[in-house]
Design a protein around this motif. Structure first.
Motif, PDB file in Angstrom:
ATOM      1  N   ASP A  56       0.835  -1.208   0.000  1.00 54.06           N
ATOM      2  CA  ASP A  56       0.000   0.000   0.000  1.00 54.06           C
ATOM      3  C   ASP A  56       0.864   1.250   0.000  1.00 54.06           C
ATOM      4  N   VAL A  57       0.235   2.369  -0.400  1.00 52.56           N
ATOM      5  CA  VAL A  57       0.902   3.670  -0.447  1.00 52.56           C
ATOM      6  C   VAL A  57       0.109   4.617   0.448  1.00 52.56           C
ATOM      7  N   ARG A  58       0.762   5.192   1.413  1.00 54.39           N
ATOM      8  CA  ARG A  58       0.094   6.068   2.371  1.00 54.39           C
ATOM      9  C   ARG A  58       0.415   7.526   2.040  1.00 54.39           C
ATOM     10  N   VAL A  59      -0.624   8.329   1.954  1.00 56.83           N
ATOM     11  CA  VAL A  59      -0.481   9.737   1.573  1.00 56.83           C
ATOM     12  C   VAL A  59      -0.947  10.622   2.721  1.00 56.83           C
ATOM     13  N   ALA A  60      -0.168  11.651   3.029  1.00 58.57           N
ATOM     14  CA  ALA A  60      -0.526  12.590   4.096  1.00 58.57           C
ATOM     15  C   ALA A  60      -0.321  14.018   3.604  1.00 58.57           C
ATOM     16  N   GLY A  61      -1.129  14.939   4.148  1.00 55.88           N
ATOM     17  CA  GLY A  61      -0.929  16.360   3.885  1.00 55.88           C
ATOM     18  C   GLY A  61      -1.715  16.941   2.737  1.00 55.88           C
ATOM     19  N   THR A  62      -2.660  16.199   2.177  1.00 56.60           N
ATOM     20  CA  THR A  62      -3.411  16.719   1.028  1.00 56.60           C
ATOM     21  C   THR A  62      -4.771  17.272   1.437  1.00 56.60           C
ATOM     22  N   ASP A  66      -6.134  15.108  -4.738  1.00 59.03           N
ATOM     23  CA  ASP A  66      -6.779  13.836  -4.472  1.00 59.03           C
ATOM     24  C   ASP A  66      -5.710  12.852  -3.990  1.00 59.03           C
ATOM     25  N   PRO A  67      -5.835  12.306  -2.781  1.00 60.80           N
ATOM     26  CA  PRO A  67      -4.823  11.378  -2.270  1.00 60.80           C
ATOM     27  C   PRO A  67      -4.572  10.196  -3.206  1.00 60.80           C
ATOM     28  N   ALA A  68      -5.632   9.713  -3.861  1.00 58.05           N
ATOM     29  CA  ALA A  68      -5.478   8.576  -4.768  1.00 58.05           C
ATOM     30  C   ALA A  68      -4.599   8.952  -5.959  1.00 58.05           C
ATOM     31  N   GLU A  69      -4.749  10.188  -6.428  1.00 54.82           N
ATOM     32  CA  GLU A  69      -3.925  10.644  -7.540  1.00 54.82           C
ATOM     33  C   GLU A  69      -2.457  10.753  -7.128  1.00 54.82           C
ATOM     34  N   VAL A  70      -2.228  11.228  -5.920  1.00 57.24           N
ATOM     35  CA  VAL A  70      -0.856  11.314  -5.419  1.00 57.24           C
ATOM     36  C   VAL A  70      -0.268   9.912  -5.266  1.00 57.24           C
ATOM     37  N   ALA A  71      -1.028   8.998  -4.721  1.00 54.17           N
ATOM     38  CA  ALA A  71      -0.553   7.634  -4.491  1.00 54.17           C
ATOM     39  C   ALA A  71      -0.221   6.926  -5.801  1.00 54.17           C
ATOM     40  N   SER A  72      -0.885   7.307  -6.878  1.00 57.37           N
ATOM     41  CA  SER A  72      -0.659   6.640  -8.165  1.00 57.37           C
ATOM     42  C   SER A  72       0.775   6.811  -8.666  1.00 57.37           C
ATOM     43  N   ALA A  73       1.504   7.784  -8.123  1.00 56.10           N
ATOM     44  CA  ALA A  73       2.901   7.979  -8.520  1.00 56.10           C
ATOM     45  C   ALA A  73       3.767   6.775  -8.147  1.00 56.10           C
ATOM     46  N   ALA A  74       3.272   5.946  -7.222  1.00 57.10           N
ATOM     47  CA  ALA A  74       4.035   4.766  -6.795  1.00 57.10           C
ATOM     48  C   ALA A  74       3.434   3.468  -7.318  1.00 57.10           C
ATOM     49  N   ASP A  75       2.494   3.551  -8.237  1.00 60.27           N
ATOM     50  CA  ASP A  75       1.830   2.344  -8.738  1.00 60.27           C
ATOM     51  C   ASP A  75       2.789   1.332  -9.342  1.00 60.27           C
ATOM     52  N   GLU A 116       4.490  12.214   1.916  1.00 55.66           N
ATOM     53  CA  GLU A 116       4.035  13.343   2.741  1.00 55.66           C
ATOM     54  C   GLU A 116       4.156  14.636   1.940  1.00 55.66           C
ATOM     55  N   VAL A 117       3.009  15.252   1.698  1.00 49.82           N
ATOM     56  CA  VAL A 117       2.932  16.420   0.816  1.00 49.82           C
ATOM     57  C   VAL A 117       2.693  17.687   1.632  1.00 49.82           C
ATOM     58  N   THR A 118       3.375  18.755   1.244  1.00 50.82           N
ATOM     59  CA  THR A 118       3.061  20.089   1.742  1.00 50.82           C
ATOM     60  C   THR A 118       2.485  20.874   0.574  1.00 50.82           C
ATOM     61  N   GLU A 119       1.227  21.245   0.674  1.00 48.05           N
ATOM     62  CA  GLU A 119       0.560  21.944  -0.422  1.00 48.05           C
ATOM     63  C   GLU A 119       0.786  23.453  -0.331  1.00 48.05           C
ATOM     64  N   ARG A 120       0.586  24.103  -1.447  1.00 51.16           N
ATOM     65  CA  ARG A 120       0.687  25.563  -1.487  1.00 51.16           C
ATOM     66  C   ARG A 120      -0.528  26.184  -0.797  1.00 51.16           C
ATOM     67  N   ASP A 121      -0.306  27.301  -0.134  1.00 48.64           N
ATOM     68  CA  ASP A 121      -1.390  28.025   0.520  1.00 48.64           C
ATOM     69  C   ASP A 121      -1.860  29.160  -0.385  1.00 48.64           C
ATOM     70  N   PRO A 122      -3.162  29.343  -0.516  1.00 44.97           N
ATOM     71  CA  PRO A 122      -3.667  30.446  -1.359  1.00 44.97           C
ATOM     72  C   PRO A 122      -3.356  31.797  -0.737  1.00 44.97           C
ATOM     73  N   TYR A 123      -2.907  32.720  -1.577  1.00 45.42           N
ATOM     74  CA  TYR A 123      -2.595  34.075  -1.131  1.00 45.42           C
ATOM     75  C   TYR A 123      -3.412  35.099  -1.914  1.00 45.42           C
ATOM     76  N   LEU A 124      -3.601  34.825  -3.200  1.00 40.81           N
ATOM     77  CA  LEU A 124      -4.432  35.679  -4.054  1.00 40.81           C
ATOM     78  C   LEU A 124      -5.569  34.849  -4.648  1.00 40.81           C
ATOM     79  N   ALA A 125      -6.714  35.489  -4.817  1.00 39.70           N
ATOM     80  CA  ALA A 125      -7.821  34.898  -5.561  1.00 39.70           C
ATOM     81  C   ALA A 125      -8.050  35.780  -6.785  1.00 39.70           C
ATOM     82  N   VAL A 126      -7.848  35.219  -7.968  1.00 39.33           N
ATOM     83  CA  VAL A 126      -7.949  35.989  -9.204  1.00 39.33           C
ATOM     84  C   VAL A 126      -9.202  35.567  -9.960  1.00 39.33           C
ATOM     85  N   PRO A 127     -10.162  36.489 -10.182  1.00 41.60           N
ATOM     86  CA  PRO A 127     -11.370  36.131 -10.928  1.00 41.60           C
ATOM     87  C   PRO A 127     -11.012  35.570 -12.298  1.00 41.60           C
ATOM     88  N   SER A 128     -11.723  34.507 -12.684  1.00 42.64           N
ATOM     89  CA  SER A 128     -11.470  33.855 -13.968  1.00 42.64           C
ATOM     90  C   SER A 128     -12.787  33.578 -14.671  1.00 42.64           C
TER      91      SER A 128
END
Length: 244
Positions: A56-62, A66-75, A116-128
């Protein structure tokens, strides 16, 4: 012809000395060879035994990812020996996702890979497109898109947000330099060009800041002029501000 007794005794003691000197080295060599052999056997067991296959592949910090998408890197390493897993390759694949600020990949014995992932924190919200907002971190990286404006982050209009966009870079310089009391008054930011960062205040007043240079001086001048009650303040040239 027999040698003298004293010479025979000397030869005997010399032989004893040689044996004493060499025996420890031989024993050490034998022990070293034995340890190496045992290590090789143990390595072979770990390499081939099903007990140490990746299960198994254990993912933390997301939260964004999607944890499943991150885990797929070790498939590619599932059901293979844990020792065969290329942790660097897994980390590189995970780090290629925009939302990832940093990642650490490790083996978790006997049969798991931990990501173990450290994600980016939002600082700006830009209308799209008038319907969604692009999430931009403090380095200018666009990493997510959400349907609603989150609280407690800057609402900023930018044409092409990104770390290499000069308008984004100058906007970040300005916002990161604002004194707390002035920052609390900002409701929305417009940056039509790198030299035209404009702050729209909650009370309807407009503060034209310009680019991200001379921020300390601009802060002092802007605070003084806003306290004087002006509705439109331009401190893009802090030594010659304009008001109306």
């Amino acid at each position: 012809m027999r040698g003298r007794p004293e010479e025979t005794d000397q030869d005997l003691w010399r032989l004893v000395h040689v044996v004493r000197r060499r025996m420890p080295r031989r024993v050490l060599l034998l022990w070293t060879a034995a340890v190496i052999a045992l290590a090789a056997i143990a390595f072979g067991i770990v390499w081939a035994a099903p007990l140490f296959a990746v299960k198994d592949v254990r993912v933390a910090g997301t939260s964004v990812l999607d944890p499943a998408e991150v885990a797929s890197a070790a498939d590619d390493y599932l059901d293979q020996s844990l020792l065969r897993a290329d942790l660097g390759a897994i980390a590189s694949e995970v780090a290629s996702q925009p939302a990832v600020k940093s990642v650490e990949v490790s083996r978790s014995w006997p049969s798991s890979i931990r990501i173990e992932v450290t994600e980016r924190d939002p600082y700006l919200a830009v209308p799209s497109g008038g319907e969604t907002f692009l999430m931009v971190d403090s380095e200018g990286v666009v990493f997510d898109e959400v349907p609603e404006l989150p609280e407690s982050i800057w609402n900023v209009e930018l044409r092409e947000p990104g770390p290499d966009d000069l308008a984004t870079v100058e906007t970040l310089k300005v916002l990161q330099s604002l004194p707390r009391d002035l920052a609390d008054e900002v409701e929305r930011v417009e940056t039509p060009s790198p030299a035209a960062v404009t702050l729209n205040l909650a009370d309807g007043r407009i503060l034209v800041w310009g680019d991200g240079s001379e921020n300390d001086e601009k802060s002092r001048v802007a605070t003084r002029l806003l306290e004087s009650g002006y509705e439109h303040v331009d401190v893009s040239a802090p030594d010659a501000p304009t008001v109306s």
